[in-house]
Design an enzyme around this catalytic site. Structure first.
Site, PDB file in Angstrom:
ATOM      1  N   SER A  58       0.813  -1.228   0.000  1.00  0.00           N
ATOM      2  CA  SER A  58       0.000   0.000   0.000  1.00  0.00           C
ATOM      3  C   SER A  58       0.842   1.272   0.000  1.00  0.00           C
ATOM      4  O   SER A  58       0.294   2.376  -0.133  1.00  0.00           O
ATOM      5  CB  SER A  58      -0.903   0.015   1.231  1.00  0.00           C
ATOM      6  OG  SER A  58      -1.807  -1.072   1.204  1.00  0.00           O
ATOM      7  N   CYS A 146     -15.445  -3.868  18.660  1.00  0.00           N
ATOM      8  CA  CYS A 146     -16.462  -2.887  18.287  1.00  0.00           C
ATOM      9  C   CYS A 146     -17.786  -3.091  19.021  1.00  0.00           C
ATOM     10  O   CYS A 146     -18.417  -2.127  19.461  1.00  0.00           O
ATOM     11  CB  CYS A 146     -16.676  -2.930  16.779  1.00  0.00           C
ATOM     12  SG  CYS A 146     -16.707  -4.588  16.087  1.00  0.00           S
ATOM     13  N   HIS A 260     -23.112  -1.365  13.578  1.00  0.00           N
ATOM     14  CA  HIS A 260     -23.535  -2.582  14.279  1.00  0.00           C
ATOM     15  C   HIS A 260     -24.791  -2.293  15.109  1.00  0.00           C
ATOM     16  O   HIS A 260     -24.881  -1.244  15.752  1.00  0.00           O
ATOM     17  CB  HIS A 260     -22.452  -3.026  15.268  1.00  0.00           C
ATOM     18  CG  HIS A 260     -21.283  -3.714  14.649  1.00  0.00           C
ATOM     19  ND1 HIS A 260     -21.166  -3.978  13.306  1.00  0.00           N
ATOM     20  CD2 HIS A 260     -20.157  -4.224  15.227  1.00  0.00           C
ATOM     21  CE1 HIS A 260     -20.014  -4.601  13.079  1.00  0.00           C
ATOM     22  NE2 HIS A 260     -19.389  -4.756  14.229  1.00  0.00           N
TER      23      HIS A 260
END
Lengths: 354, 354
Positions: A58, A146, A260
Site C-alpha cells: 500500500s 467494536c 452494528h
C-alpha cells in the site's frame, strides 16, 4: 499526570512549552485507518505531524488530511522515530511485532487489535465508561472490540444507577467489522444478485447478498461460541469491571455496511422502570436516545453511520422476566467510529490531557 | 374423523366415493398466494379444481398451476360456492368478512391472517407441534404468525423432552413478511443505493437498502412492544400449550428477501446437554440441523429460502445462565413456506386426512 504523556510531550510540558504531538497511523489504508483520519480531523485533534504507515503493497498511496495529501510509507524499523502517539489498526500479529518498536521510540500506542485487550498490564478503555483505567498506563492502551465498545456506552450509565447482574445480546453486525474489502464484497455481491448473476465470495466465507450468517470468527469447540462472541463477553466484563458477569450472546453478520446493531436484555439486581432507564440514557455521554413510538422510529444503521453518538431505543420492560428486574434495549453504533477509530481518538485525547 | 372433513367430501367419503377437493385461494396474487400455489404443486396436494380469488384490481391476471394457467377472479358473493377448502391470505379484515361466506358454502377455511389466531374456538396449528388441536375443528383453522410457526418447530421437540420455562428471542425478519411489494422495494432501494441515487420508501416506513429497523408493526404503548412481538409471544404460548410462558422478544426487519432468522435462548426446568438437544432436533419432523463448526456453516436465509424444512444450528449452552439450564440456538425458516403457505397446506393435508 504528565508521567502518562508521551515522554517528549511530557518533557515539553515540564519545560512549560506547548508542542503538538507527532502522530503515526499503522494500517492507514484500511477502513479503520480512513476513519482514524476522519476522526482526527473532525475532532480537531492536535497534530504536529502525521505519518501514515502500511504494508509495502500500500506504500505510495496518497490519503487526504486537512486539505493536504499524505503519502503512505511502508512500515520499517525507524517508522516510529520521533512519534509521540501511534494508532495501530493492522491486525493482532503486526500489533505484537510493532508495539515494542513504537514504545522503544517513546510513542504511546493506542492499539485497535485484539492483541493486548486481555493483558492485565494494558488498559482496555471506553472513555465514557472507564476512563480511570488509563491512570498510570505504560504507553500501551487497547481499544476494544467494536461490539463491546458500542454496547458498554449504553450499559454503563444503567449499571452505575443499579447493578446489572446478567446480560443477553444478539448482534446485527455490519460488513465493516471485516474490513474495507468486506464492505466492497457486500456491494459487489448485492449488485450481482440484482443482475441475477452468480457471485463467488472471496473475503467472507458465505454469500452476503440479502443474506446473513453466524459471525465468521473461528468457533471455539469447548463453548460452541465463536471468537467474536467470546471477545465481546470477555471485553464487556473487563470494561464494566464485572469479571463474573454472565453474558449470553449470538453474533450475526448482516448485510449492512458500517453500523452494528444489538438487541440487549439486562437483568438488574432490582426492578428498573423503563422511564428511569430512559432518563439515565438521555443524560449519559456519547449516547443519543432514539425512541419515538408514535413514529415507529428507533435506532437504525443508516442513521448511526458517520455519527459519533451511539443510538439507543426500544427501552422497555423485558417480557421474558416476570420478576420485572429486566429491561430490553436496542443499540446501534457506527462500527468504524465508536466501534474503532473514534474510541481510539478519544483515548488519545485523554492521554494528551495527561 | 369424517366430521372434520369439508361436508361434501365427508358425504362422498361416507358413500365410499373418492372425490378430489375443490380449492380456493383468496389473495392468490400476493407473495403468500404464489407460495400456496407452489406448495400445493410441490406436495402433490389433491386438487379437483382451483379458484383463484383476489381484489377486482388483480382480477384477470393469469397464474400458472400444474402446467395450466388459471385466471384470477374478483372476490364476490358466490366465490365459495362448491368450494371444499379455502386458503385465505388477504389480510385480517377480508378474512373476517369472507370466513362466514366460505363456511356457509361448506368450505373449510385455513386462514393465514391474524383475525382468528387467538379465538379459543379456532385452532391455531403447526402440524409438527400441535396437530391434535385440529380435532373437532368447526371449519375454520388459523395459520400462525411466521416467526411463531418457524420457532415452534424447533422449540417443540426440546420442550417435549424437558419443559421450557422461559424464552428469549431476537429476530432477523425478511422483507417477504411485509408482502411482495416490500420484497420489490428492498431490491429497488438497494439498486438505487448502489447507483448512489436517492430512494423514497413507499411500502415500508424506513430506508431498507443495507439497513435494518425495528419491526414496522404498530407499537403498543403499554408494553413498549410492537404488534409483531406481541403476536409472536401470544401465538407461541398458544401453539406450545404454555399460556404463561415468559417470552422476551425483539423483532427486527433486516435486508433479506424471504427467510426469517431468530436467535433463541431457552431456559429449561433442568440442565439440557447441547448434544442431547442436537439429537432431539435431528430426530424431529420439519427440521434440518445445520451445525458444522469446522466449516463455520450454520443456518442462513439463502439456504432456507425455497426450502420446506426449518434450519437449526448454533446449538450450545447459553453463557448468560450460569445454572446451565439454558441453551441457545439459531433458527432460520422460509417465511413464505413454513412461515405461511407450506404450514397452511400441511394443515389442509391433515383436514383432508380427516
Amino acid at each position: 499526570m504528565p508521567d502518562t504523556l508521551p515522554p517528549s510531550l511530557a518533557a515539553a510540558a515540564r519545560a512549560g512549552a506547548a508542542r503538538l504531538p507527532q502522530i503515526a497511523i499503522l494500517g492507514a489504508t484500511g477502513a479503520v485507518g480512513h476513519a482514524l483520519l476522519e476522526s482526527l480531523e473532525s475532532r480537531g485533534f492536535p497534530v504536529g505531524g502525521l505519518r501514515l504507515l502500511a504494508s509495502p503493497r500500500s506504500a505510495g498511496q496518497r490519503l487526504p488530511f486537512r486539505g493536504q495529501e499524505i503519502t503512505v510509507e511502508a512500515l520499517g524499523e525507524d517508522s516510529f522515530k520521533g512519534i509521540d502517539l501511534a494508532f495501530f489498526s493492522a491486525g493482532a500479529t503486526l500489533s505484537r511485532q510493532s508495539a515494542p518498536l513504537a514504545r522503544a521510540a517513546g510513542a504511546v500506542v493506542v492499539d485497535n487489535s485484539s492483541a493486548f485487550r486481555m493483558d492485565p498490564a494494558v488498559p482496555l478503555v471506553v472513555p465514557e465508561v472507564n476512563a480511570a483505567a488509563l491512570a498510570g498506563h505504560a504507553g500501551l492502551i487497547a481499544n476494544p472490540n467494536c461490539v463491546a465498545a458500542i454496547a458498554t456506552v449504553a450499559l454503563a450509565p444503567l449499571h452505575r444507577a443499579l447493578p446489572i447482574r446478567r446480560l443477553s445480546m444478539a448482534t446485527y453486525q455490519a460488513a465493516s467489522g471485516a474490513g474495507a474489502a468486506a464492505m466492497a464484497e457486500l456491494e459487489q455481491a448485492t449488485a450481482a444478485a440484482l443482475r441475477g448473476e452468480a457471485f463467488t465470495p472471496r473475503v467472507l466465507p458465505h454469500p452476503y447478498a440479502f443474506n446473513l450468517f453466524s459471525h465468521n470468527a473461528t468457533m471455539d469447540p469447548e463453548t460452541g461460541h465463536n471468537g467474536e462472541e467470546l471477545k465481546v463477553v470477555a471485553e464487556t466484563r473487563r470494561i464494566m469491571g464485572l469479571p463474573e458477569l454472565p453474558i449470553g450472546i449470538t453474533c450475526i453478520r448482516v448485510p449492512v455496511l458500517r453500523a452494528h446493531a444489538m438487541a440487549i436484555t439486562l437483568e438488574f439486581d432490582e426492578p428498573m422502570a423503563p422511564e428511569r432507564a430512559r432518563a439515565l440514557l438521555e443524560a449519559a455521554p456519547g449516547l443519543r436516545v432514539v425512541d419515538d413510538a408514535a413514529a415507529n422510529h428507533y435506532p437504525m444503521p443508516v442513521e448511526a453511520s458517520g455519527r459519533e453518538e451511539v443510538l439507543v431505543g426500544r427501552i422497555r420492560r423485558d417480557l421474558g422476566d416476570p420478576s420485572g428486574r429486566s429491561l430490553a434495549i436496542f443499540v446501534v453504533g457506527d462500527q468504524l467510529l465508536k466501534g474503532a477509530a473514534l474510541n481510539a481518538v478519544q483515548i488519545a485525547e485523554l492521554v494528551l490531557r495527561g
